[in-house]
Design a protein around this motif. Sequence first.
Motif, PDB file in Angstrom:
ATOM      1  N   GLY A 154     -11.728  11.203   3.657  1.00 57.93           N
ATOM      2  CA  GLY A 154     -11.021  10.224   3.977  1.00 57.93           C
ATOM      3  C   GLY A 154      -9.311  10.741   4.340  1.00 57.93           C
ATOM      4  N   TYR A 155      -7.657  10.240   4.169  1.00 59.44           N
ATOM      5  CA  TYR A 155      -6.623  10.896   4.046  1.00 59.44           C
ATOM      6  C   TYR A 155      -5.657   9.918   2.858  1.00 59.44           C
ATOM      7  CZ  TYR A 155      -7.598  12.425   8.315  1.00 59.44           C
ATOM      8  OH  TYR A 155      -8.568  13.292   9.687  1.00 59.44           O
ATOM      9  N   SER A 156      -4.756  10.481   2.659  1.00 51.35           N
ATOM     10  CA  SER A 156      -4.321   9.588   1.476  1.00 51.35           C
ATOM     11  C   SER A 156      -2.534   9.823   2.225  1.00 51.35           C
ATOM     12  CB  SER A 156      -4.133  11.006   0.255  1.00 51.35           C
ATOM     13  OG  SER A 156      -3.275  10.459  -0.469  1.00 51.35           O
ATOM     14  N   TYR A 157      -1.602   8.605   1.693  1.00 56.80           N
ATOM     15  CA  TYR A 157       0.278   8.456   2.125  1.00 56.80           C
ATOM     16  C   TYR A 157       0.813   8.649   1.478  1.00 56.80           C
ATOM     17  CZ  TYR A 157       3.758   6.868   4.055  1.00 56.80           C
ATOM     18  OH  TYR A 157       5.042   6.690   4.097  1.00 56.80           O
ATOM     19  N   PHE A 158       1.219  10.146   0.887  1.00 58.44           N
ATOM     20  CA  PHE A 158       2.042   9.875  -0.334  1.00 58.44           C
ATOM     21  C   PHE A 158       3.372   9.363  -0.166  1.00 58.44           C
ATOM     22  CE2 PHE A 158       6.099  12.046  -2.723  1.00 58.44           C
ATOM     23  CZ  PHE A 158       5.338  12.104  -4.013  1.00 58.44           C
ATOM     24  N   ASP A 159       4.034   8.102  -0.981  1.00 55.81           N
ATOM     25  CA  ASP A 159       5.020   6.853  -0.377  1.00 55.81           C
ATOM     26  C   ASP A 159       6.574   7.894  -1.564  1.00 55.81           C
ATOM     27  OD1 ASP A 159       7.842   5.786   0.197  1.00 55.81           O
ATOM     28  OD2 ASP A 159       5.946   3.944  -0.569  1.00 55.81           O
TER      29      ASP A 159
ATOM     30  N   PHE B 192       2.010  12.998  12.079  1.00 53.54           N
ATOM     31  CA  PHE B 192       1.116  12.414  11.481  1.00 53.54           C
ATOM     32  C   PHE B 192       1.773  12.277   9.534  1.00 53.54           C
ATOM     33  CE2 PHE B 192      -1.203  15.144  14.091  1.00 53.54           C
ATOM     34  CZ  PHE B 192      -1.888  14.287  15.086  1.00 53.54           C
ATOM     35  N   ALA B 193       1.390  10.891   9.119  1.00 57.13           N
ATOM     36  CA  ALA B 193       1.783  10.499   7.124  1.00 57.13           C
ATOM     37  C   ALA B 193       0.863  11.161   6.682  1.00 57.13           C
ATOM     38  CB  ALA B 193       2.180   9.687   7.564  1.00 57.13           C
ATOM     39  N   GLY B 194      -0.501  11.047   6.901  1.00 58.44           N
ATOM     40  CA  GLY B 194      -1.407  11.167   5.962  1.00 58.44           C
ATOM     41  C   GLY B 194      -2.236  12.302   5.858  1.00 58.44           C
ATOM     42  N   ARG B 195      -2.951  12.660   5.099  1.00 59.17           N
ATOM     43  CA  ARG B 195      -3.073  14.252   4.725  1.00 59.17           C
ATOM     44  C   ARG B 195      -4.645  13.556   4.358  1.00 59.17           C
ATOM     45  NH1 ARG B 195       1.029  14.648   6.309  1.00 59.17           N
ATOM     46  NH2 ARG B 195       2.615  15.638   6.081  1.00 59.17           N
ATOM     47  N   ARG B 196      -5.169  15.293   4.661  1.00 54.32           N
ATOM     48  CA  ARG B 196      -6.785  14.846   4.537  1.00 54.32           C
ATOM     49  C   ARG B 196      -7.119  14.835   3.301  1.00 54.32           C
ATOM     50  NH1 ARG B 196      -9.257  19.471   8.760  1.00 54.32           N
ATOM     51  NH2 ARG B 196      -9.025  18.188  10.663  1.00 54.32           N
TER      52      ARG B 196
ATOM     53  N   ALA C 119      -5.539  16.479  21.982  1.00 57.25           N
ATOM     54  CA  ALA C 119      -4.365  16.025  20.758  1.00 57.25           C
ATOM     55  C   ALA C 119      -4.995  17.049  19.702  1.00 57.25           C
ATOM     56  CB  ALA C 119      -3.885  14.993  21.367  1.00 57.25           C
ATOM     57  N   PRO C 120      -3.838  17.630  18.740  1.00 53.92           N
ATOM     58  CA  PRO C 120      -4.245  17.396  17.243  1.00 53.92           C
ATOM     59  C   PRO C 120      -5.177  16.478  16.783  1.00 53.92           C
ATOM     60  CG  PRO C 120      -2.427  17.492  17.782  1.00 53.92           C
ATOM     61  CD  PRO C 120      -2.360  17.809  18.773  1.00 53.92           C
ATOM     62  N   ALA C 121      -6.210  16.057  15.796  1.00 58.68           N
ATOM     63  CA  ALA C 121      -6.783  15.251  15.094  1.00 58.68           C
ATOM     64  C   ALA C 121      -5.546  14.737  14.008  1.00 58.68           C
ATOM     65  CB  ALA C 121      -8.229  15.416  14.991  1.00 58.68           C
ATOM     66  N   ASP C 122      -5.394  15.630  13.354  1.00 61.07           N
ATOM     67  CA  ASP C 122      -4.193  14.710  12.503  1.00 61.07           C
ATOM     68  C   ASP C 122      -3.944  16.238  11.601  1.00 61.07           C
ATOM     69  OD1 ASP C 122      -6.057  16.953  11.099  1.00 61.07           O
ATOM     70  OD2 ASP C 122      -7.064  15.356  10.009  1.00 61.07           O
TER      71      ASP C 122
ATOM     72  N   GLY D 169      -7.251   6.819   8.051  1.00 65.03           N
ATOM     73  CA  GLY D 169      -6.934   7.230   9.111  1.00 65.03           C
ATOM     74  C   GLY D 169      -5.789   8.619   8.974  1.00 65.03           C
ATOM     75  N   PRO D 170      -5.258   9.828   9.519  1.00 64.41           N
ATOM     76  CA  PRO D 170      -4.169  10.077   9.871  1.00 64.41           C
ATOM     77  C   PRO D 170      -3.124   9.757   9.201  1.00 64.41           C
ATOM     78  CG  PRO D 170      -5.043  10.311  11.839  1.00 64.41           C
ATOM     79  CD  PRO D 170      -6.122   8.941  11.012  1.00 64.41           C
ATOM     80  N   ASN D 171      -2.739   7.903   9.939  1.00 67.72           N
ATOM     81  CA  ASN D 171      -1.727   7.683   9.622  1.00 67.72           C
ATOM     82  C   ASN D 171      -1.901   5.930   9.686  1.00 67.72           C
ATOM     83  OD1 ASN D 171       0.817   9.076  10.736  1.00 67.72           O
ATOM     84  ND2 ASN D 171      -0.264   9.329  12.813  1.00 67.72           N
ATOM     85  N   PRO D 172      -1.417   5.677   8.656  1.00 71.92           N
ATOM     86  CA  PRO D 172      -1.514   3.740   8.032  1.00 71.92           C
ATOM     87  C   PRO D 172      -1.559   3.063   9.167  1.00 71.92           C
ATOM     88  CG  PRO D 172       0.377   5.030   6.306  1.00 71.92           C
ATOM     89  CD  PRO D 172       0.398   5.813   7.831  1.00 71.92           C
ATOM     90  N   THR D 173      -1.900   1.918   8.763  1.00 67.89           N
ATOM     91  CA  THR D 173      -2.589   1.094   9.841  1.00 67.89           C
ATOM     92  C   THR D 173      -1.298   0.227   9.639  1.00 67.89           C
ATOM     93  OG1 THR D 173      -4.330   0.128   8.402  1.00 67.89           O
ATOM     94  CG2 THR D 173      -4.709   1.550   9.848  1.00 67.89           C
TER      95      THR D 173
END
Length: 208
Positions: A72-77, A63-67, A32-35, A88-92
């Motif tokens: 690391g990863y960043s999540y945009f709300d 996937f909600a996060g971006r490299r 499966a794809p990692a991110d 990770g690629p998704n918020p915990t």
Amino acid sequence: MPSRTSVLLITAAAACVVLAPSHAHAQWWSRAPADFEDCADRAEKAPSKEEKAAKLAECHSKFAGRRKPGGGYSYFDFMQNRHFDIAGPNPTPEEQKKIDEQYIVYLDQERRSTIAAAFTAKQQQQLQQASLRTETAKVPVPRQSPAKQQATAAEAKSGELRSGELRSRTRATNCAKGSFSCEWPRLSGGLNDIKKLFSSSPNKAKRS
């Protein structure tokens, strides 16, 4: 001479050695794809535009996060218009809880900003109204020239005379004929004339 069973065992072992790398290679391709970025790269290889769009939409949903460039990863709300760092690629669950708590703080700040803006607008409106009243009070009232004032006074006096004459005429018209109130002014005038006549006769005699 080796037995038939030994030959079969050797052949089977050789086949396992040959097929093992091929099986591992196939398993690497099926992972499966990692991110999101990995998933988007695979979507780019789709044979048709429709399939590519469908796979890319699937990547967005997975996937909600971006490299991040530095790792690391960043999540945009988009509700807060803000980025959050995630591991990770998704918020915990813990990271998602912190993001939700920040959203509550954001809503409270927005509410306070709205109240403050409304209060400031009200104050500015009141200041403008007070300034307008002050400017109106400072405007000098235009005064008439002396000639116009004299003309206005003459018109007022003429109006009073006309009003007096009108009242006299009204009383004369409405007065009942033969009543004491109507006859007395005429009688009084006649008596005055008689007094003048008698008072002037002795004087004439003395002069003669």
